[in-house]
Design a protein around this motif. Structure first.
Motif, PDB file in Angstrom:
ATOM      1  N   LEU A 156       3.245   4.925  -4.164  1.00  0.00           N
ATOM      2  CA  LEU A 156       2.348   4.941  -5.325  1.00  0.00           C
ATOM      3  C   LEU A 156       3.123   5.150  -6.623  1.00  0.00           C
ATOM      4  N   MET A 157       4.118   6.062  -6.578  1.00  0.00           N
ATOM      5  CA  MET A 157       4.921   6.325  -7.772  1.00  0.00           C
ATOM      6  C   MET A 157       5.698   5.085  -8.178  1.00  0.00           C
ATOM      7  N   ARG A 158       6.230   4.364  -7.155  1.00  0.00           N
ATOM      8  CA  ARG A 158       6.945   3.137  -7.510  1.00  0.00           C
ATOM      9  C   ARG A 158       6.005   2.121  -8.134  1.00  0.00           C
ATOM     10  N   ARG A 159       4.818   2.016  -7.563  1.00  0.00           N
ATOM     11  CA  ARG A 159       3.835   1.080  -8.139  1.00  0.00           C
ATOM     12  C   ARG A 159       3.438   1.502  -9.571  1.00  0.00           C
ATOM     13  N   TYR A 160       3.273   2.820  -9.737  1.00  0.00           N
ATOM     14  CA  TYR A 160       2.887   3.320 -11.053  1.00  0.00           C
ATOM     15  C   TYR A 160       3.991   3.046 -12.101  1.00  0.00           C
ATOM     16  N   ILE A 161       5.241   3.313 -11.653  1.00  0.00           N
ATOM     17  CA  ILE A 161       6.365   3.061 -12.577  1.00  0.00           C
ATOM     18  C   ILE A 161       6.458   1.562 -12.911  1.00  0.00           C
ATOM     19  N   GLU A 162       6.285   0.717 -11.861  1.00  0.00           N
ATOM     20  CA  GLU A 162       6.337  -0.737 -12.102  1.00  0.00           C
ATOM     21  C   GLU A 162       5.210  -1.171 -13.043  1.00  0.00           C
ATOM     22  N   TRP A 163       4.002  -0.594 -12.769  1.00  0.00           N
ATOM     23  CA  TRP A 163       2.849  -0.950 -13.607  1.00  0.00           C
ATOM     24  C   TRP A 163       3.071  -0.487 -15.043  1.00  0.00           C
ATOM     25  N   ARG A 164       3.627   0.722 -15.202  1.00  0.00           N
ATOM     26  CA  ARG A 164       3.853   1.269 -16.550  1.00  0.00           C
ATOM     27  C   ARG A 164       4.907   0.438 -17.287  1.00  0.00           C
ATOM     28  N   GLU A 165       5.981   0.099 -16.560  1.00  0.00           N
ATOM     29  CA  GLU A 165       7.015  -0.722 -17.198  1.00  0.00           C
ATOM     30  C   GLU A 165       6.458  -2.092 -17.582  1.00  0.00           C
ATOM     31  N   MET A 166       5.665  -2.612 -16.651  1.00  0.00           N
ATOM     32  CA  MET A 166       5.057  -3.923 -16.969  1.00  0.00           C
ATOM     33  C   MET A 166       4.126  -3.809 -18.167  1.00  0.00           C
ATOM     34  N   ASN A 167       3.384  -2.731 -18.235  1.00  0.00           N
ATOM     35  CA  ASN A 167       2.455  -2.515 -19.338  1.00  0.00           C
ATOM     36  C   ASN A 167       3.216  -2.372 -20.654  1.00  0.00           C
ATOM     37  N   LEU A 168       4.319  -1.628 -20.644  1.00  0.00           N
ATOM     38  CA  LEU A 168       5.139  -1.458 -21.842  1.00  0.00           C
ATOM     39  C   LEU A 168       5.763  -2.792 -22.277  1.00  0.00           C
TER      40      LEU A 168
ATOM     41  N   TYR B 112       3.156  16.555  14.628  1.00  0.00           N
ATOM     42  CA  TYR B 112       2.071  15.846  13.933  1.00  0.00           C
ATOM     43  C   TYR B 112       2.110  16.129  12.421  1.00  0.00           C
ATOM     44  N   TRP B 113       2.299  17.415  12.046  1.00  0.00           N
ATOM     45  CA  TRP B 113       2.339  17.773  10.618  1.00  0.00           C
ATOM     46  C   TRP B 113       3.537  17.131   9.928  1.00  0.00           C
ATOM     47  N   ARG B 114       4.681  17.121  10.618  1.00  0.00           N
ATOM     48  CA  ARG B 114       5.848  16.469  10.027  1.00  0.00           C
ATOM     49  C   ARG B 114       5.608  14.982   9.823  1.00  0.00           C
ATOM     50  N   ASN B 115       4.990  14.351  10.807  1.00  0.00           N
ATOM     51  CA  ASN B 115       4.683  12.926  10.663  1.00  0.00           C
ATOM     52  C   ASN B 115       3.713  12.694   9.506  1.00  0.00           C
ATOM     53  N   LYS B 116       2.683  13.540   9.428  1.00  0.00           N
ATOM     54  CA  LYS B 116       1.716  13.411   8.319  1.00  0.00           C
ATOM     55  C   LYS B 116       2.388  13.630   6.974  1.00  0.00           C
ATOM     56  N   LYS B 117       3.233  14.669   6.946  1.00  0.00           N
ATOM     57  CA  LYS B 117       3.939  14.975   5.710  1.00  0.00           C
ATOM     58  C   LYS B 117       4.829  13.812   5.295  1.00  0.00           C
ATOM     59  N   ARG B 118       5.522  13.239   6.322  1.00  0.00           N
ATOM     60  CA  ARG B 118       6.371  12.085   6.010  1.00  0.00           C
ATOM     61  C   ARG B 118       5.535  10.898   5.546  1.00  0.00           C
ATOM     62  N   GLN B 119       4.370  10.700   6.185  1.00  0.00           N
ATOM     63  CA  GLN B 119       3.495   9.590   5.778  1.00  0.00           C
ATOM     64  C   GLN B 119       2.979   9.791   4.349  1.00  0.00           C
ATOM     65  N   ILE B 120       2.577  11.062   4.062  1.00  0.00           N
ATOM     66  CA  ILE B 120       2.069  11.350   2.705  1.00  0.00           C
ATOM     67  C   ILE B 120       3.177  11.163   1.678  1.00  0.00           C
ATOM     68  N   ARG B 121       4.382  11.647   2.018  1.00  0.00           N
ATOM     69  CA  ARG B 121       5.509  11.499   1.086  1.00  0.00           C
ATOM     70  C   ARG B 121       5.825  10.017   0.856  1.00  0.00           C
ATOM     71  N   THR B 122       5.802   9.252   1.964  1.00  0.00           N
ATOM     72  CA  THR B 122       6.068   7.814   1.852  1.00  0.00           C
ATOM     73  C   THR B 122       5.014   7.139   0.977  1.00  0.00           C
ATOM     74  N   LEU B 123       3.735   7.517   1.209  1.00  0.00           N
ATOM     75  CA  LEU B 123       2.641   6.947   0.402  1.00  0.00           C
ATOM     76  C   LEU B 123       2.781   7.347  -1.065  1.00  0.00           C
ATOM     77  N   PHE B 124       3.129   8.636  -1.298  1.00  0.00           N
ATOM     78  CA  PHE B 124       3.300   9.106  -2.667  1.00  0.00           C
ATOM     79  C   PHE B 124       4.433   8.367  -3.366  1.00  0.00           C
ATOM     80  N   GLU B 125       5.547   8.194  -2.645  1.00  0.00           N
ATOM     81  CA  GLU B 125       6.671   7.478  -3.239  1.00  0.00           C
ATOM     82  C   GLU B 125       6.299   6.027  -3.544  1.00  0.00           C
TER      83      GLU B 125
END
Length: 431
Positions: free
Chosen positions: A402-414, A387-400
């Protein structure tokens, strides 16, 4: 008619019958080490010595008992496969000797042990020999329910037995029927023995004569009590008496033969001959050392003398009768105490076994429950890790994500900022 229970004959002659009739093949079927082979040879020698000296057991009783104890103490792992039935049978041999040594507790324990060993070996013939003697002991103690239960089992096994074992079963049953005054049934079982047509060569050397002696006596006994059979009974008993009279001091229970012959003549109305054989029985009883096994004949003879008014004969018999009677009643009392003592010991052992089984079951349940708890904990730990591994993988996937969205948003903003700056510069240009 007073019930006459032939106590001495039941033990001596039946024990003699089954001890001498047993023939086992002794063919080694595996090589043995030298020391084990010595044990095997020693066991064979002891076994055959006991069997061949049962007739003179009174003279060699101590030696025979020591040999029986030695045979019983041998580990079956040190014997050849062909010797295992002999080892099981040695317990029945020992029991018959313990009976004559007036040690009924050892006799009962030995018989029960022999039956258990024979049962474990699956050897019905050996089991039959011990069961016959035990059933007749119960019969003499008037424990008819126990005797009948054992005889029913013996009879149920009779078709699976060899010829001599079947003869033993029928003989024991016939004796029991005679003791309970069921003479027609005794006659039936004796006729079953006759149908087996046992020959002298079927038995061990010297045993046929002893068996023939006893079967003729038993036939004469029950025929004398059956209507229209007095002539046959007198003929059998008279022939037996005349044949063994020269050896009357050595013949087993010859005083019983004399008494039954006198009884037969008495029923036939020949008082003169009846008195002669009654007096012969009295003379044998008085001349022998006092022994409880003489009680049944002595007691019946005393009743005959009192009924017929032969007071002088009764007085002659009285001193020996008094001693024999005391020994007999002491023996019966001791025997019954031993029987219930053994029953109590067995009940105690069964109770301890039940307690041990209950404790073992409780321990097994505790082990099972503990194992289930451990399994449950392991499952929970594994489930938590997964269960913890699945949660960790889900959190990592969500974080990645979000980071991709943030990078896309930042690039778009620039990009939008650079475009707006460029448009602003074009708008303020003078041209």
């Amino acid at each position: 008619m007073k019930f006459w229970n032939h106590y001495a004959t039941v033990y001596w002659l039946l024990a003699l019958f089954f001890c001498n009739c047993l023939v086992f093949a002794c063919v080694p079927d595996r090589p043995l080490p030298a020391d084990v082979q010595k044990v095997s040879v020693r066991f064979d020698s002891a076994y055959h010595f006991v069997v061949n000296h049962m007739v003179t057991a009174y003279d060699d009783l101590d030696t025979l008992l020591l040999l029986c104890d030695e045979m019983a103490s041998v580990s079956p792992s040190l014997l050849e496969t062909g010797q295992l039935p002999k080892w099981a049978h040695s317990f029945a041999l020992a029991a018959s000797l313990y009976i004559n040594d007036n040690d009924m507790k050892k006799a009962l324990v030995s018989l029960q042990r022999g039956m258990e060993v024979a049962d474990s070996l699956g050897n019905i013939a050996v089991w039959n020999r011990a069961a016959n003697l035990l059933a007749l002991v119960y019969s003499n103690w008037k424990l008819d329910d126990e005797a009948n239960a054992l005889f029913n089992r013996i009879m149920a096994y009779s078709e699976q037995m060899d010829t001599l074992s079947r003869a033993n079963a029928y003989l024991a049953k016939a004796m029991h029927m005679a003791y309970t005054e069921k003479y027609d049934s005794a006659s039936y079982y004796m006729s079953q023995i006759d149908r087996l047509q046992i020959k002298e060569e079927d038995m061990l050397s010297g045993s046929y004569q002893s068996v023939r002696y006893f079967t003729r006596f038993l036939k004469g006994w029950y025929l004398a009590e059956m209507p229209d059979s007095l002539g046959r009974a007198i003929g059998l008993l008279q022939e037996l008496h005349d044949e063994y009279y020269p050896y009357r001091d050595q013949a087993i229970s010859f005083e019983s033969v004399c008494f039954r012959l006198g009884r037969a003549y008495d029923l036939a109305g020949d008082g003169k001959k009846a008195r002669r054989y009654y007096n012969e029985a009295k003379g044998l009883i008085v001349s022998k050392p006092a022994n409880y096994q003489l009680f049944e004949v002595a007691d019946s003879l005393m009743d005959v003398y009192l009924d017929k008014g032969a007071k002088d004969k009764a007085v002659d018999l009285l001193p020996a009768y008094k001693v024999i009677s005391g020994q007999y009643h002491d023996f019966l009392m001791d025997g019954m105490l031993v029987y219930y003592s053994v029953k109590l010991d067995v009940a105690g052992k069964e109770k301890r076994i039940m307690q041990a089984e209950s404790l073992l079951l409780r321990r097994q349940m505790e082990v099972v429950i503990l194992a289930l708890v451990v399994i449950l904990l392991v499952v929970l730990v594994i489930w938590g890790i997964v269960y913890w591994r699945n949660k960790k993988r889900q959190i990592r996937t969500l974080f990645e994500a979000l980071m991709r969205r943030y990078i896309e948003w930042r690039e778009m903003n620039l990009y939008l900022l650079s475009v707006s700056n460029h448009v602003f510069l074009l708008s303020v240009s003078p041209n």
